[in-house]
Design an enzyme around this catalytic site. Structure first.
Site, PDB file in Angstrom:
ATOM      1  N   GLN A   1       0.833  -1.203   0.000  1.00 51.62           N
ATOM      2  CA  GLN A   1       0.000   0.000   0.000  1.00 51.62           C
ATOM      3  C   GLN A   1       0.866   1.252   0.000  1.00 51.62           C
ATOM      4  O   GLN A   1       1.897   1.300   0.657  1.00 51.62           O
ATOM      5  CB  GLN A   1      -0.928   0.007   1.211  1.00 51.62           C
ATOM      6  CG  GLN A   1      -1.866  -1.189   1.282  1.00 51.62           C
ATOM      7  CD  GLN A   1      -2.789  -1.293   0.079  1.00 51.62           C
ATOM      8  OE1 GLN A   1      -3.275  -0.297  -0.446  1.00 51.62           O
ATOM      9  NE2 GLN A   1      -3.029  -2.512  -0.370  1.00 51.62           N
ATOM     10  N   GLY A   2       0.442   2.254  -0.759  1.00 53.66           N
ATOM     11  CA  GLY A   2       1.132   3.532  -0.783  1.00 53.66           C
ATOM     12  C   GLY A   2       2.049   3.706  -1.979  1.00 53.66           C
ATOM     13  O   GLY A   2       2.597   4.779  -2.176  1.00 53.66           O
ATOM     14  N   CYS A   3       2.224   2.666  -2.768  1.00 56.34           N
ATOM     15  CA  CYS A   3       3.044   2.766  -3.966  1.00 56.34           C
ATOM     16  C   CYS A   3       2.205   3.339  -5.100  1.00 56.34           C
ATOM     17  O   CYS A   3       1.023   3.037  -5.211  1.00 56.34           O
ATOM     18  CB  CYS A   3       3.589   1.398  -4.379  1.00 56.34           C
ATOM     19  SG  CYS A   3       4.817   0.732  -3.254  1.00 56.34           S
ATOM     20  N   GLN A   4       2.828   4.138  -5.941  1.00 58.77           N
ATOM     21  CA  GLN A   4       2.147   4.718  -7.092  1.00 58.77           C
ATOM     22  C   GLN A   4       1.681   3.619  -8.043  1.00 58.77           C
ATOM     23  O   GLN A   4       0.592   3.664  -8.583  1.00 58.77           O
ATOM     24  CB  GLN A   4       3.096   5.679  -7.802  1.00 58.77           C
ATOM     25  CG  GLN A   4       2.506   6.364  -9.003  1.00 58.77           C
ATOM     26  CD  GLN A   4       3.505   7.329  -9.634  1.00 58.77           C
ATOM     27  OE1 GLN A   4       4.522   7.673  -9.050  1.00 58.77           O
ATOM     28  NE2 GLN A   4       3.213   7.765 -10.834  1.00 58.77           N
ATOM     29  N   SER A   5       2.515   2.618  -8.233  1.00 62.05           N
ATOM     30  CA  SER A   5       2.187   1.475  -9.080  1.00 62.05           C
ATOM     31  C   SER A   5       1.654   0.351  -8.207  1.00 62.05           C
ATOM     32  O   SER A   5       1.797   0.380  -6.994  1.00 62.05           O
ATOM     33  CB  SER A   5       3.443   0.975  -9.799  1.00 62.05           C
ATOM     34  OG  SER A   5       4.052   2.010 -10.514  1.00 62.05           O
TER      35      SER A   5
END
Length: 136
Positions: free
Chosen positions: A49-53
């Site tokens: 969670q929290g990754c752009q991808s």
């Protein structure tokens, strides 16, 4: 080979490239060579969670060592998680928890990433350590 030795080997390899674009191409190549992650493992609970991808990480514990498998819908992100897998896969949970992961700063890659992608590196490292902690 210890985690520190793997980190040093990886930094030596990246040091062979003259500029950051060549390093990124190398990192993307590492991602392309990652073992395939079964689609059945690409679930919300394995998503970082929290990754752009979208990035999925699965961990298992075999013969006292951590085994990681990951995938991403972005080539550069997949390459970045491949860096961590190369260093941490097949290591004991204790060794993983003691590793400082500072090698990623020394690669010089972070300074050429958008802030959201640079933050993803921290999230990946944290998730891999958390998975190791669950087996420690």
């Amino acid at each position: 080979m210890s985690i520190a030795e793997k980190e040093s080997e990886l930094l030596d390899e990246l040091g062979l490239f003259q500029d950051w674009q060549e390093r990124y191409e190398y990192v993307i190549g590492l991602g392309k060579r990652l073992s395939a992650m079964d689609d059945s493992l690409k679930t919300e609970d394995r998503k970082i969670q929290g990754c752009q991808s979208q990035v999925w990480l699965d961990a298992s514990f075999e013969d006292g060592k951590m085994r990681y498998v990951a995938d991403s819908d972005s080539l550069i992100t997949k390459g970045m998680i491949a860096l961590f897998i190369r260093v941490l896969d097949n290591e004991t949970p204790g060794d993983i928890l003691q590793s400082d992961m500072s090698f990623i700063e020394k690669t010089g890659l972070k300074e050429h990433l958008a802030p959201t992608r640079a933050n993803a590196l921290n999230l990946m490292a944290t998730q891999m350590k958390q998975r190791a902690l669950s087996f420690a």
